[in-house]
Design an enzyme around this catalytic site. Structure first.
Site, mmCIF file in Angstrom:
data_model
loop_
_atom_site.group_PDB
_atom_site.id
_atom_site.type_symbol
_atom_site.label_atom_id
_atom_site.label_comp_id
_atom_site.label_asym_id
_atom_site.label_seq_id
_atom_site.Cartn_x
_atom_site.Cartn_y
_atom_site.Cartn_z
ATOM 1 N N ILE A 1 0.866 -1.173 0.000
ATOM 2 C CA ILE A 1 0.000 0.000 0.000
ATOM 3 C C ILE A 1 0.903 1.223 0.000
ATOM 4 C CG2 ILE A 1 -2.022 -1.062 1.046
ATOM 5 C CD1 ILE A 1 -1.182 -0.086 3.749
ATOM 6 N N ASP A 2 0.381 2.337 -0.476
ATOM 7 C CA ASP A 2 1.194 3.531 -0.636
ATOM 8 C C ASP A 2 1.693 4.070 0.707
ATOM 9 O OD1 ASP A 2 0.696 3.457 -3.399
ATOM 10 O OD2 ASP A 2 -1.185 4.563 -3.137
ATOM 11 N N LYS A 3 2.738 4.864 0.628
ATOM 12 C CA LYS A 3 3.362 5.449 1.821
ATOM 13 C C LYS A 3 2.337 6.083 2.749
ATOM 14 C CE LYS A 3 6.371 9.259 3.216
ATOM 15 N NZ LYS A 3 7.141 10.441 2.760
ATOM 16 N N THR B 1 -0.924 5.724 2.767
ATOM 17 C CA THR B 1 -2.103 4.904 3.050
ATOM 18 C C THR B 1 -1.778 4.036 4.255
ATOM 19 O OG1 THR B 1 -2.781 4.844 0.725
ATOM 20 C CG2 THR B 1 -3.661 3.125 2.157
ATOM 21 N N ARG C 1 -7.218 5.415 -5.632
ATOM 22 C CA ARG C 1 -6.983 6.847 -5.833
ATOM 23 C C ARG C 1 -7.289 7.261 -7.275
ATOM 24 N NH1 ARG C 1 -0.963 7.398 -3.706
ATOM 25 N NH2 ARG C 1 -1.335 9.622 -4.097
#
Length: 305
Positions: free
Chosen positions: A136-138, A140, A236
């Site tokens: 998962i993104d930084k 998130t 997103r």
């Protein structure tokens, strides 16, 4: 040190990847797929797909390059471990933490923390993401499953590929909805005008996001998203595509948004089959304080639903 194998098919049948992983137990089917892609497996001196059906007297040559040395420094970074057994770890990643080292983030990542916690993490061919099967993104927050051995990695990756696991995300998005739920089915690929971003593009990879509207406020909504696929920045990109960008998103959202430290997106629910016992495991965690704080503020404003 690299290893090589010469295999001759006798009366066996089935797919190339299964045949090789059965003959060479140290190689998972996922690893075989990577070797095929890199041209390290030849059938009768020719490249074949992993789905190739082996035939009697086929001569299969397998070259296994040495795994790149792991030069990642273990770091004593606190981890919020929700569950752990001999095969898997489930961790609640905080907002602001990168999952694995990269050119821009060589340390202080989740992988650095995991290596301090345990040396039992499934190898990765690249060397820089041991144990990581999805990310998962930084900015998130939320749940991730980590593989501790090759068998677990193959099982978890198969579940991701066949969409049998469960991943649900909470998101605060801009705008209000006229429907209670919906589905976004739009292919995602690299943005042709900005290589740092993803976009809905005609030749992109299949991407499907289901969403359910939980609450609506003045100018914002709280939704639950369920991933059917797992593309980079999928939620997103998809929410921005339908006109409801995630609040606080610095890449895909408007500048005028909720005050925070990045997108208000949280991996709340994670479910999967335990690789050895095949028991269904499911976990959920509440979003971080800043997420709850903004929700509380929004609830004090006019509710439209």
């Amino acid at each position: 040190m690299a290893n090589s194998y010469d295999l001759r098919v006798h009366d066996e049948k089935g797919r190339l990847d299964k045949y090789i992983s059965d003959k060479i137990p140290d190689l998972s089917r996922t690893r075989v797929k990577e070797l095929v892609k890199d041209g390290n497996i030849l059938v009768n001196s020719k490249k074949e797909k992993v789905s190739y059906k082996v035939q009697e007297n086929d001569q299969i040559f397998v070259s296994v390059p040495a795994v790149k040395p792991l030069n990642i420094k273990p770091e004593d970074i606190p981890l919020d471990i929700i569950y752990e057994d001999a095969d898997v770890i489930v961790v609640n990643k905080p907002q602001g933490m990168v999952v694995h080292p990269s050119a821009g983030h060589p340390d202080h990542t989740l992988v650095n923390a995991l290596l301090y916690h345990t040396r039992n993490l499934a190898d990765s061919p690249e060397g820089f993401r041991p144990g990581i099967v999805h990310r998962i993104d930084k900015d998130t927050s939320g749940l991730l499953m980590i593989a501790k051995n090759a068998k677990a990695r193959e099982s978890l990756e198969d579940q991701l590929a066949h969409k049998t696991n469960k991943r649900q995300y909470l998101a605060i998005v801009h705008g209000n909805f006229g429907e209670d739920d919906g589905l976004v089915d739009a292919p995602i690929g690299r943005n042709p005008h900005d290589r740092k971003k993803m976009a809905v593009v005609e030749n992109g990879k299949n991407a499907i996001t289901h969403f359910k509207v939980l609450e609506q406020f003045k100018g914002y909504s709280l939704i639950m998203c369920q991933l059917e696929t797992g593309r980079t920045h999928q939620i997103r990109v998809h929410m921005a595509y339908i006109g409801h960008p995630v609040a606080g998103d610095p890449l895909y959202g408007p500048r005028k948004t909720l005050k925070g430290k990045g997108q208000f997106l949280h991996a709340k629910v994670l479910g999967f089959e335990q690789p050895t016992t095949h028991e269904w495991l499911e976990f959920q965690v509440n979003p971080p304080h800043i997420f709850e704080e903004r929700l509380s503020e929004l609830r004090k404003k006019q509710v439209t639903k």
